[in-house]
Design an enzyme around this catalytic site. Structure first.
Site, PDB file in Angstrom:
ATOM      1  N   LYS A   1       2.415 -21.804 -12.402  1.00 53.16           N
ATOM      2  CA  LYS A   1       3.681 -21.296 -12.924  1.00 53.16           C
ATOM      3  C   LYS A   1       4.824 -22.093 -12.310  1.00 53.16           C
ATOM      4  O   LYS A   1       5.159 -21.934 -11.144  1.00 53.16           O
ATOM      5  CB  LYS A   1       3.873 -19.817 -12.589  1.00 53.16           C
ATOM      6  CG  LYS A   1       4.970 -19.201 -13.452  1.00 53.16           C
ATOM      7  CD  LYS A   1       5.763 -18.117 -12.779  1.00 53.16           C
ATOM      8  CE  LYS A   1       6.912 -18.626 -11.960  1.00 53.16           C
ATOM      9  NZ  LYS A   1       7.969 -19.341 -12.689  1.00 53.16           N
TER      10      LYS A   1
ATOM     11  N   GLY B   1       8.106 -21.191  -1.857  1.00 55.63           N
ATOM     12  CA  GLY B   1       9.352 -20.601  -2.339  1.00 55.63           C
ATOM     13  C   GLY B   1       9.975 -19.723  -1.280  1.00 55.63           C
ATOM     14  O   GLY B   1       9.745 -19.922  -0.070  1.00 55.63           O
ATOM     15  N   SER B   2      10.718 -18.739  -1.724  1.00 55.24           N
ATOM     16  CA  SER B   2      11.497 -17.928  -0.788  1.00 55.24           C
ATOM     17  C   SER B   2      10.650 -16.838  -0.125  1.00 55.24           C
ATOM     18  O   SER B   2       9.631 -16.399  -0.662  1.00 55.24           O
ATOM     19  CB  SER B   2      12.649 -17.265  -1.540  1.00 55.24           C
ATOM     20  OG  SER B   2      12.145 -16.325  -2.461  1.00 55.24           O
TER      21      SER B   2
ATOM     22  N   THR C   1      10.232 -13.670  -2.331  1.00 57.08           N
ATOM     23  CA  THR C   1       9.135 -13.714  -3.307  1.00 57.08           C
ATOM     24  C   THR C   1       7.783 -13.673  -2.594  1.00 57.08           C
ATOM     25  O   THR C   1       6.853 -13.003  -3.048  1.00 57.08           O
ATOM     26  CB  THR C   1       9.260 -14.966  -4.192  1.00 57.08           C
ATOM     27  OG1 THR C   1      10.538 -14.938  -4.830  1.00 57.08           O
ATOM     28  CG2 THR C   1       8.187 -15.006  -5.262  1.00 57.08           C
ATOM     29  N   GLY C   2       7.688 -14.365  -1.464  1.00 54.66           N
ATOM     30  CA  GLY C   2       6.443 -14.364  -0.692  1.00 54.66           C
ATOM     31  C   GLY C   2       6.007 -12.942  -0.342  1.00 54.66           C
ATOM     32  O   GLY C   2       4.832 -12.578  -0.472  1.00 54.66           O
TER      33      GLY C   2
ATOM     34  N   GLU D   1       4.062 -20.858   1.580  1.00 55.11           N
ATOM     35  CA  GLU D   1       4.885 -21.858   2.280  1.00 55.11           C
ATOM     36  C   GLU D   1       6.319 -21.458   1.990  1.00 55.11           C
ATOM     37  O   GLU D   1       6.793 -21.595   0.860  1.00 55.11           O
ATOM     38  CB  GLU D   1       4.543 -23.263   1.783  1.00 55.11           C
ATOM     39  CG  GLU D   1       4.917 -24.348   2.790  1.00 55.11           C
ATOM     40  CD  GLU D   1       6.255 -24.994   2.518  1.00 55.11           C
ATOM     41  OE1 GLU D   1       7.282 -24.397   2.934  1.00 55.11           O
ATOM     42  OE2 GLU D   1       6.279 -26.057   1.894  1.00 55.11           O
TER      43      GLU D   1
ATOM     44  N   CYS E   1      12.451 -27.781   1.948  1.00 56.63           N
ATOM     45  CA  CYS E   1      12.037 -26.672   2.813  1.00 56.63           C
ATOM     46  C   CYS E   1      12.042 -27.074   4.281  1.00 56.63           C
ATOM     47  O   CYS E   1      12.358 -26.259   5.137  1.00 56.63           O
ATOM     48  CB  CYS E   1      10.695 -26.089   2.382  1.00 56.63           C
ATOM     49  SG  CYS E   1       9.441 -27.319   2.098  1.00 56.63           S
TER      50      CYS E   1
ATOM     51  N   GLU F   1      18.286 -19.121   6.004  1.00 52.01           N
ATOM     52  CA  GLU F   1      18.128 -20.387   5.294  1.00 52.01           C
ATOM     53  C   GLU F   1      19.154 -20.471   4.168  1.00 52.01           C
ATOM     54  O   GLU F   1      19.290 -19.534   3.381  1.00 52.01           O
ATOM     55  CB  GLU F   1      16.721 -20.484   4.710  1.00 52.01           C
ATOM     56  CG  GLU F   1      16.502 -21.808   3.998  1.00 52.01           C
ATOM     57  CD  GLU F   1      15.110 -21.931   3.384  1.00 52.01           C
ATOM     58  OE1 GLU F   1      14.646 -20.965   2.763  1.00 52.01           O
ATOM     59  OE2 GLU F   1      14.504 -23.005   3.532  1.00 52.01           O
TER      60      GLU F   1
HETATM   61  P1  ADP Z   1      14.068 -19.872  -4.810  1.00 52.07           P
HETATM   62  O1  ADP Z   1      14.960 -18.848  -4.178  1.00 52.07           O
HETATM   63  O2  ADP Z   1      13.878 -21.100  -4.028  1.00 52.07           O
HETATM   64  O3  ADP Z   1      14.306 -20.079  -6.269  1.00 52.07           O
HETATM   65  P2  ADP Z   1      11.885 -18.193  -5.468  1.00 52.07           P
HETATM   66  O4  ADP Z   1      10.936 -17.638  -4.496  1.00 52.07           O
HETATM   67  O5  ADP Z   1      12.789 -17.274  -6.204  1.00 52.07           O
HETATM   68  O6  ADP Z   1      12.657 -19.282  -4.660  1.00 52.07           O
HETATM   69  O7  ADP Z   1      11.156 -19.077  -6.547  1.00 52.07           O
HETATM   70  C1  ADP Z   1      10.002 -19.820  -6.301  1.00 52.07           C
HETATM   71  C2  ADP Z   1       9.010 -19.538  -7.404  1.00 52.07           C
HETATM   72  O8  ADP Z   1       8.687 -18.154  -7.344  1.00 52.07           O
HETATM   73  C3  ADP Z   1       9.513 -19.807  -8.806  1.00 52.07           C
HETATM   74  O9  ADP Z   1       8.467 -20.375  -9.577  1.00 52.07           O
HETATM   75  C4  ADP Z   1       9.851 -18.432  -9.313  1.00 52.07           C
HETATM   76  O10 ADP Z   1       9.762 -18.299 -10.702  1.00 52.07           O
HETATM   77  C5  ADP Z   1       8.778 -17.597  -8.640  1.00 52.07           C
HETATM   78  N1  ADP Z   1       9.118 -16.172  -8.554  1.00 52.07           N
HETATM   79  C6  ADP Z   1      10.351 -15.617  -8.435  1.00 52.07           C
HETATM   80  N2  ADP Z   1      10.267 -14.274  -8.419  1.00 52.07           N
HETATM   81  C7  ADP Z   1       8.956 -13.955  -8.528  1.00 52.07           C
HETATM   82  C8  ADP Z   1       8.212 -12.717  -8.565  1.00 52.07           C
HETATM   83  N3  ADP Z   1       8.813 -11.544  -8.501  1.00 52.07           N
HETATM   84  N4  ADP Z   1       6.870 -12.804  -8.672  1.00 52.07           N
HETATM   85  C9  ADP Z   1       6.244 -13.987  -8.722  1.00 52.07           C
HETATM   86  N5  ADP Z   1       6.884 -15.172  -8.708  1.00 52.07           N
HETATM   87  C10 ADP Z   1       8.218 -15.174  -8.616  1.00 52.07           C
END
Ligand code: ADP
Length: 494
Positions: A188, A241-242, A245-246, A264, A299, A398
């Site tokens: 994704k 990612g963030s 979300t993690g 990560e 990152c 961050e």
């Molecule tokens: P950033 O703040 O760097 O955009 P995110 O963690 O929001 O970081 O995004 C990183 C990835 O996580 C993207 O592919 C985003 O679509 C995905 N993402 C964001 N929200 C969710 C969620 N609730 N569940 C799963 N994946 C998500």
């Protein structure tokens, strides 16, 4: 890679992209698409499918079916290697096209994208292709009346959620080892950077990857990402990612099948400069690059400068001089040092962090503002804030933007305490000519990677992974393979 070829590609219209499910490009099940806005000038480049939960479920079902029928997992390693090597070659052959498409989508300066995106992705895929027939099982040292074998098996279906800063490089860090070990994958991409990754998936099929082994579903994280996280048919979830979300992904895993989740996440990486650094001007230049390239959207960016008090003023001036010499410009210009911020909300967030830093007593030495507004795109001047207290927001959170927080220290122990004083532990650096101190600092600072007398640039032979709330598990190197295999014991009575 000359400017004329880049300019020819930048003008080309971009066709609408669908998902990749079962080897075919398909629209969203309800026909919805989302606009792709270019951070270069704010214009709409094209559309991608706005995925539904049903789309994600279809992609996972395709991955599951291909894993079960063994069309990839049961191929001889040499055959899988051949496909992955061909894929890497195709990525190299399309490097400029992929880099320009990616930059139009995410705004990274092209000089950086050319180094870090297609070329690095191809190298990563090649590395794991070369490795895949060197991963042996084991014979356990048992008593003589049994034979204990340890098989290394693919896990099944891997879900990969990719961020927008380096979609090809980070995508390859997950897809390379996952596919090399025989898994089927659903990827994704991020909402604001999916195009080059979708094209890279297409090249995998051109290289001969069997249909359905690698699928891609675009759309909103909260919809398709959540569906992936909650699926009982995804065995391992890998993510960059963030932290927000993690945390959600861990929750999805707990609420579904307790799938393994590798994260990560972010960092607030300390770049520690001692007064005995051999070449302070070079250190200042590398320090500026280590936070400001790709507009700080890295990152491992060295976002906290911890500098020995005796050289604080001179060193900060030198970093500011180098920062001001880095041209914030058109991301598709080869002489641009800092490209666009990925999106309007991201830019606003960066500016808000600067306002908070000011309110908490920080002094903005350079930057701190939006630039190139007339382009319609999203740009920010490289920003240095001094006087950042250890507990201040800018020292703790961050930004993921071109903002450097500076804090002085007097002694080595204080530098270590400051370095370790956040929830993160991803990267860091120490600059010194004292060899013993360098090694002491490498040991004392809690991170996944410590640089010595440089910042960044660690290649694919070494792992990258965080400690603390920067995540778990590693990308890159042979260690990354562990995420994509299960160990199975055969206990045989002789
Ligand atoms: P950033 O703040 O760097 O955009 P995110 O963690 O929001 O970081 O995004 C990183 C990835 O996580 C993207 O592919 C985003 O679509 C995905 N993402 C964001 N929200 C969710 C969620 N609730 N569940 C799963 N994946 C998500």
């Amino acid at each position: 890679m000359d400017q004329a070829s880049i300019d020819a590609l930048r003008a080309a219209p971009v066709a609408a992209f669908g998902h990749w499910i079962n080897g075919a490009s398909v629209p969203a099940s309800d026909g919805q698409a989302m606009e792709v806005q270019s951070p270069i000038d704010g214009t709409v480049l094209t559309t991608v499918a706005r995925g539904t939960r049903a789309d994600m479920d279809a992609a996972i079902a395709a991955a599951r079916a291909t894993f079960e029928d063994g069309r990839w997992a049961s191929q001889a390693p040499a055959a899988r290697k051949k496909v992955l090597m061909r894929w890497a070659d195709l990525i190299d052959a399309h490097a400029l096209e992929l880099a320009v498409l990616g930059v139009r989508d995410n705004g990274t300066e092209i000089s950086m994208a050319l180094k870090a995106e297609p070329g690095s992705a191809a190298n990563t895929i090649r590395y794991y292709a070369e490795a895949l027939d060197k991963v042996y099982g084991e014979v356990a040292p048992t008593a003589g009346d049994v034979l204990g074998l340890i098989h290394k098996e693919p896990v099944g279906v891997v879900g990969a959620i990719i961020p927008w800063n380096f979609p090809l490089m980070i995508g390859a860090w997950k897809l390379g080892p996952a596919l090399a070990m025989g898994n089927s994958v659903v990827v994704k991409p991020a909402e604001t950077a999916s195009l080059s990754l979708l094209r890279m998936v297409e090249l995998a099929y051109e290289a001969g990857l069997p249909p359905g082994v690698l699928n891609a579903v675009t759309g909103e994280g909260a919809i398709v990402g959540e569906a992936m996280g909650l699926s009982i048919d995804v065995d391992v979830l890998v993510f960059t990612g963030s932290g927000t979300t993690g945390r959600r992904l861990l929750d999805y895993a707990a609420r579904s099948n307790m799938k393994r989740v590798y994260l990560e996440l972010g960092g607030k990486s300390p770049n520690i400069v001692f007064a005995d650094t051999p070449d302070l001007d070079n250190a200042a230049k590398v320090t500026a690059a280590g936070i400001f390239r790709n507009a700080g959207q890295v990152c491992v960016a060295g976002s906290r400068l911890l500098v020995e008090a005796s050289i604080h003023d001179d060193f900060v001036s030198a970093v500011a001089r180098h920062a001001e010499a880095m041209r914030v410009g058109d991301p598709l210009s080869l002489d641009t040092a800092i490209g666009a911020v990925n999106s309007a909300p991201q830019l606003q967030q960066n500016l808000d962090f600067v306002a908070t830093a000011r309110a908490e007593g920080g002094q903005v030495v350079t930057g701190g503002k939006q630039v190139r507004k007339e382009t319609g795109g999203f740009y920010m001047a490289p920003t240095i804030v001094t006087g950042v207290a250890p507990g201040a927001t800018l020292a703790q959170r961050e930004v993921f933007g071109p903002v450097l927080a500076v804090t002085p220290f007097d002694a080595e122990g204080e530098a270590v305490r400051l370095a370790n004083g956040t929830i993160y532990g991803l990267a860091g650096a120490v600059w010194t000519s004292n060899l013993s101190r360098a090694h002491r600092m490498v040991r004392a600072v809690r991170t996944g990677v410590m640089h010595v007398n440089t910042y960044g640039g660690a290649d694919g032979t070494v792992p990258l992974g965080g400690v603390g709330q920067s995540g778990n598990g590693s990308d890159k190197s042979l260690h990354a393979l562990e995420k994509y295999i299960n160990l199975k014991t055969a206990w045989i009575k002789l």
